[in-house]
Scaffold this motif. Structure first.
Motif: not given
Length: 555
Positions: A132-141, A388-393
């Motif tokens: 779930s973390v990897v997926s969110g991070f890569m999608s954020g990238i 969202f944290m990847t994109v905005f923080w």
């Protein structure tokens, strides 16, 4: 240990073909990532990185068929380093000559950190990051890449991170018709090229070869931003800058971020390579290889890299299976750099933006993104939160916070399962406690427990006991007062955490302080050794404990 992991000459033809094909795919991507990371004039440094990292990571790494080079996450991170340095007054333009040595110092430090990770054998822990973390991070990238390329796609110069880039875009919204036309042609080629053609000539390279001359023919040199002049002489050494000390905290943090994200990116690609090549990689050796590649790339002003999934898959499918393929890929790119480098100066930045839009969309984990909420709301919350944290923080904090929350949710789930089992075997109702335990005992032990006439509390524990299980043990501590003898049965406990051990110790002490006899039975191996370190005496088996309890009651 072999000097080069997985090296042999039995597949030389397949390795050469795989490396050549991977180089064809890597060329436009390296230029695009360089431009995205460093801004105008930065494209060539992406190609430098592809040459150096690709060769050394293959030579010293632990995944034989992997092809390394600049990737989306690494280019986004470098763009963040540029923004951080610009925020403290370093001129952002590469032509000023100040920011590039500082960025490359961060790249070198990142490579050294990765070598350290490998020497400390941290590879297996990095691959434990929840999906779930990897997926969110890569999608954020992916979202970051797309957002940052909207300006160049429209011919509008933008700088900085997501919010700054969007702010500049809205405040200076003056689209360039020529840039939009180039971008439209590029997007049409990368999205609509038939598979029969793209399997022979990758669509990004096709766009590069078709749209670049068309842009010169249709729009000339004046109306379009292009990647600009290529430094002469190819690869060149970048010595440490005397002003490095003034910005060392920023560079050190940036190096650590590059190391961690590069390690995650590379080892995830290694898992993909294992799956399609039916091999098994060496995580720690892969980190050392990536670290050497990135450290040397920084010295030669190359963009940092990591294992590249698409290039690796194409390499394997084209016949590559040993490190020779990754090295061939780099040698081919070096020949292109030396022979055709000056021609690259005419590539429009809008063309590279169009290629990166496709890359960004491909990076987003659409399959999981659109159905995560159906699988688990907790998992979906972690994934969307990390996105969202990847994109905005912040990239690294997004991963750290995501890993922490995901692991806490996992521990909560495991604890709940442990407590449910504990309640089934040891209900709070003291009258039914031994009935539950009795039902699962062998006949001879049942007979022994029956002879105790309700004076013995048989407390059974099962499965690995983490600190969460300590809660259930502590909650039942007061039940000891209702019996004359306590038997803690840990026969079926293969692992025992420190907190759970302390809870067992406290329960034994509670029994003794109330003048009750206490036996801990069935511990073996590491569990027994841990209890011994805490001064808890262990009796051999549950049956022996029951016999000792009867003797105690009769005595």
């Amino acid at each position: 240990m072999a000097l080069i992991n997985g090296f042999h000459l039995k597949n030389i033809r397949g390795d050469v073909l795989g490396g050549l094909t991977a180089a064809v795919v890597a060329l436009p991507l390296a230029l695009a990532f360089g431009n995205a990371a460093l801004g105008p004039g930065g494209a060539i440094y992406g190609l430098y990185g592809a040459v150096v990292v690709g060769f050394l990571a293959a030579l010293f790494g632990g995944t034989p068929a992997q092809v390394s080079g600049p990737t989306g996450p690494m280019s986004v991170t470098v763009a963040g380093v540029v923004a951080s340095l610009a925020a403290v007054g370093v001129p952002r333009d590469l032509s000023a000559g100040e920011i590039l040595p500082l960025v490359m110092a961060a790249v070198v430090i990142g490579g050294l950190f990765q070598i350290l990770f490998g020497l400390l054998r941290l590879g297996k822990y990095i691959t434990l990051v929840p999906y779930s973390v990897v997926s969110g991070f890569m999608s954020g990238i992916g979202v970051i890449i797309i957002t940052l390329q909207i300006g160049p796609l429209l011919g509008i110069s933008t700088r900085g991170g997501v919010l700054e880039s969007l702010s500049t875009l809205f405040n200076n919204f003056e689209p360039n018709g020529a840039a939009i036309a180039v971008a439209a042609m590029t997007l049409a080629i990368v999205f609509l090229t038939p598979r029969k053609i793209s399997q022979w000539v990758p669509s990004p390279l096709l766009a590069l070869l078709i749209v670049t001359p068309l842009s010169i023919l249709l729009f000339g040199d004046s109306s379009l931003d292009r990647i600009g002049a290529i430094p002469e002489g190819g690869l060149s050494l970048s010595l440490p800058d005397p002003s490095l000390g003034n910005f060392f905290p920023i560079i050190l943090k940036a190096g650590l971020v590059l190391a961690v994200l590069g390690a995650i990116d590379s080892l995830l690609t290694s898992l993909v390579a294992d799956n399609i090549s039916q091999t098994r990689h060496n995580s720690d050796r892969e980190l050392i290889g990536q670290g050497i590649g990135n450290a040397v790339a920084g010295i030669f002003t190359g963009l940092p890299g990591a294992g590249a999934t698409m290039r690796t898959v194409i390499n394997v499918k084209s016949g590559g299976s040993t490190p020779i393929s990754g090295m061939v890929h780099s040698v081919v790119l070096l020949f292109v750099l030396v022979g055709a480098g000056p021609l690259a100066s005419q590539i429009p930045t809008a063309l590279l933006a169009g290629i990166l839009i496709k890359v960004g969309l491909d990076i987003i984990d659409w399959g999981f993104l659109l159905r995560a909420h159906k699988l688990s709301l907790k998992t979906a919350s972690v994934m969307y939160g990390v996105l969202f944290m990847t994109v905005f923080w912040d990239l690294i904090w997004a991963v750290l916070v995501g890993v922490f929350i995901a692991n806490m949710l996992t521990i909560d789930s495991i604890t709940e399962t442990q407590l449910e089992g504990m309640e089934a075997d040891n209900p709070f109702d003291s009258s039914s406690n031994n009935n539950a335990a009795n039902a699962q005992l062998p006949s001879d032990e049942k007979a022994l427990l029956d002879r105790c006439a309700g004076e013995v509390m048989l407390f059974r524990l099962k499965g690995p006991l983490s600190f969460g299980a300590a809660k259930g043990i502590t909650e039942r501590m007061m039940l000891v007062r209702n019996y004359k003898v306590l038997i803690l049965d840990i026969t079926d406990v293969p692992r025992l955490g420190v907190t759970a051990t302390l809870a067992i110790e406290d329960m034994v002490q509670e029994a003794l302080s109330n003048s009750r006899k206490a036996y801990v039975a069935g511990a073996t191996g590491r569990v027994k050794d841990r209890l011994a370190k805490f001064g808890v005496d262990v009796i051999g088996t549950r049956k022996e404990a029951l016999i000792a309890a009867i003797d105690n009651l009769n005595g």
